[in-house]
Design an enzyme around this catalytic site. Structure first.
Site, PDB file in Angstrom:
ATOM      1  N   ASP A 238       0.869  -1.190   0.000  1.00  5.31           N
ATOM      2  CA  ASP A 238       0.000   0.000   0.000  1.00  5.31           C
ATOM      3  C   ASP A 238       0.905   1.239   0.000  1.00  5.31           C
ATOM      4  O   ASP A 238       1.635   1.462   0.968  1.00  5.31           O
ATOM      5  CB  ASP A 238      -0.889  -0.044   1.257  1.00  5.31           C
ATOM      6  CG  ASP A 238      -1.861   1.130   1.345  1.00  5.31           C
ATOM      7  OD1 ASP A 238      -1.778   2.048   0.498  1.00  5.31           O
ATOM      8  OD2 ASP A 238      -2.697   1.133   2.263  1.00  5.31           O
ATOM      9  N   ASP A 244       4.546  10.950   2.877  1.00  5.05           N
ATOM     10  CA  ASP A 244       4.460  11.568   4.208  1.00  5.05           C
ATOM     11  C   ASP A 244       5.557  11.016   5.125  1.00  5.05           C
ATOM     12  O   ASP A 244       6.160  11.750   5.907  1.00  5.05           O
ATOM     13  CB  ASP A 244       3.082  11.295   4.836  1.00  5.05           C
ATOM     14  CG  ASP A 244       1.957  11.854   3.983  1.00  5.05           C
ATOM     15  OD1 ASP A 244       2.186  12.856   3.278  1.00  5.05           O
ATOM     16  OD2 ASP A 244       0.848  11.283   4.020  1.00  5.05           O
TER      17      ASP A 244
HETATM   18  O1  RIB Z   1      -0.764  11.066   1.834  1.00  8.10           O
HETATM   19  C1  RIB Z   1      -1.749  10.147   2.237  1.00  8.10           C
HETATM   20  C2  RIB Z   1      -2.938  10.843   2.807  1.00  8.10           C
HETATM   21  O2  RIB Z   1      -3.540  11.602   1.776  1.00  8.10           O
HETATM   22  C3  RIB Z   1      -4.015   9.945   3.323  1.00  8.10           C
HETATM   23  O3  RIB Z   1      -3.829   9.554   4.668  1.00  8.10           O
HETATM   24  C4  RIB Z   1      -5.280  10.727   3.066  1.00  8.10           C
HETATM   25  O4  RIB Z   1      -5.889  11.202   4.229  1.00  8.10           O
HETATM   26  C5  RIB Z   1      -4.882  11.852   2.135  1.00  8.10           C
HETATM   27  O5  RIB Z   1      -4.896  13.058   2.767  1.00  8.10           O
END
Ligand code: RIB
EC number: 2.7.1.15
Length: 298
Positions: A238, A244
């Site tokens: 996934d 992030d």
């Molecule tokens: O970058 C991933 C995130 O993008 C997810 O957790 C979702 O909430 C979107 O904002």
């Protein structure tokens, strides 16, 4: 050590596991549905904390979002600046297909309720030398950048998801741009990493540009140098939250004055581990896992 403030989104991720992305006119049943903590802001705060940074999160949740704040608290993120409103928390509808790729629709909800008074009250806790991290899932980005710049703080911006509001932001006040190649193309009209970075540096000569390139790894460029790093071999389960995780680990290491090459390596290992697991924030590794990992480069 300087403090880092992440002024960012908090979402409830509705994750649909599907065989393929739904097509126009098609209705299909998902293999599973899970409600998970997410939002680029929340994910990046969790990543920063797992990487060892002292991180303060600011942003808004609605009446249904207290559990997201509790989760951040458990992840050792300072949550006292987060505000709860009467409306709905931000929502993401995420399809994850059998190759681990995703497509996402978000509804901003409370994330779009950032007011001038709230910005001033959050920023009153920070000083010159501290760092601000922003994405593009809350409103008032331009104002937050300008007010933070006035304080003499460094600003790291992950302008994702990129939309037309980004073009009105004061780019020249940014210290770190962290973005992917598609966002880089949308911002500059250039396709090659060196050209994307050069276009941003022409506008902001003192900035540092970190471009994530998917299978191509990562490209870092500032006015003096270029550094790159490749990717690691992992089964892709996934990809949600990979960027992030990269952002959080990279900035945590930079705040420790770690050399850029090492920050890129640690962030790349962390995001590779993250994509080998299900979910966004729930799959972010600890620094210990990253340091002890024996992943091989592709
Ligand atoms: O970058 C991933 C995130 O993008 C997810 O957790 C979702 O909430 C979107 O904002």
């Amino acid at each position: 050590m300087p403090k880092i403030l992440n002024f960012g989104s908090l979402n409830i991720d509705n994750v649909f596991k599907v065989d393929h992305f739904v097509q126009p006119g098609e209705t299909m049943a998902a293999e599973s549905l899970e409600l998970l903590p997410g939002g680029k802001g929340l994910n990046q705060s969790v990543a920063l904390s797992r990487a060892g940074a002292e991180i303060y999160h600011a942003g808004k949740v609605g009446h249904d979002g207290r559990w997201l704040v509790d989760l951040l608290e458990k992840a050792n993120v300072h949550t006292e600046l987060i505000d709860q409103t009467g409306s709905m928390t931000g929502v993401a509808m995420i399809q994850v297909n059998s190759s681990g790729q995703n497509c996402i629709i978000i509804h901003h909800g409370a994330n779009a309720e950032i007011t001038n008074d709230y910005i001033d009250s959050v920023l009153s806790h920070f000083h010159k030398g501290d760092m601000l991290l922003l994405q593009n899932e809350i409103n008032a980005i331009s104002r937050i950048i300008s007010k933070t710049f006035e304080l003499g703080m460094q600003i790291a911006w992950n302008p994702s998801p990129l939309d037309r509001t980004v073009f009105d932001c004061p780019f020249e006040k940014i210290t770190y741009f962290i973005l992917n190649e598609i966002e880089g193309f949308d911002l500059t009209g250039e396709k090659e990493p060196d050209k994307i970075a050069a276009a941003l540096l022409k506008r902001c000569p003192n900035a540092k540009v970190v471009l994530t390139l998917g299978k191509g790894g990562v490209w870092y460029q500032d006015r003096d140098r270029v550094c790159t790093h490749g990717i690691y071999k992992v089964p892709v389960v996934d990809t949600t939250g990979a960027g992030d995780t990269f952002t959080g680990f990279f900035l945590a290491k930079i705040l420790e004055n770690c050399p850029v090459e090492e920050a890129l390596r640690i962030a790349s290992v962390a995001s590779s581990i993250e994509v080998s697991r299900k979910g966004a924030s729930i799959s972010i590794p600890t620094l210990e896992e990253v340091v002890n990992s024996d992943l091989k480069m592709q």
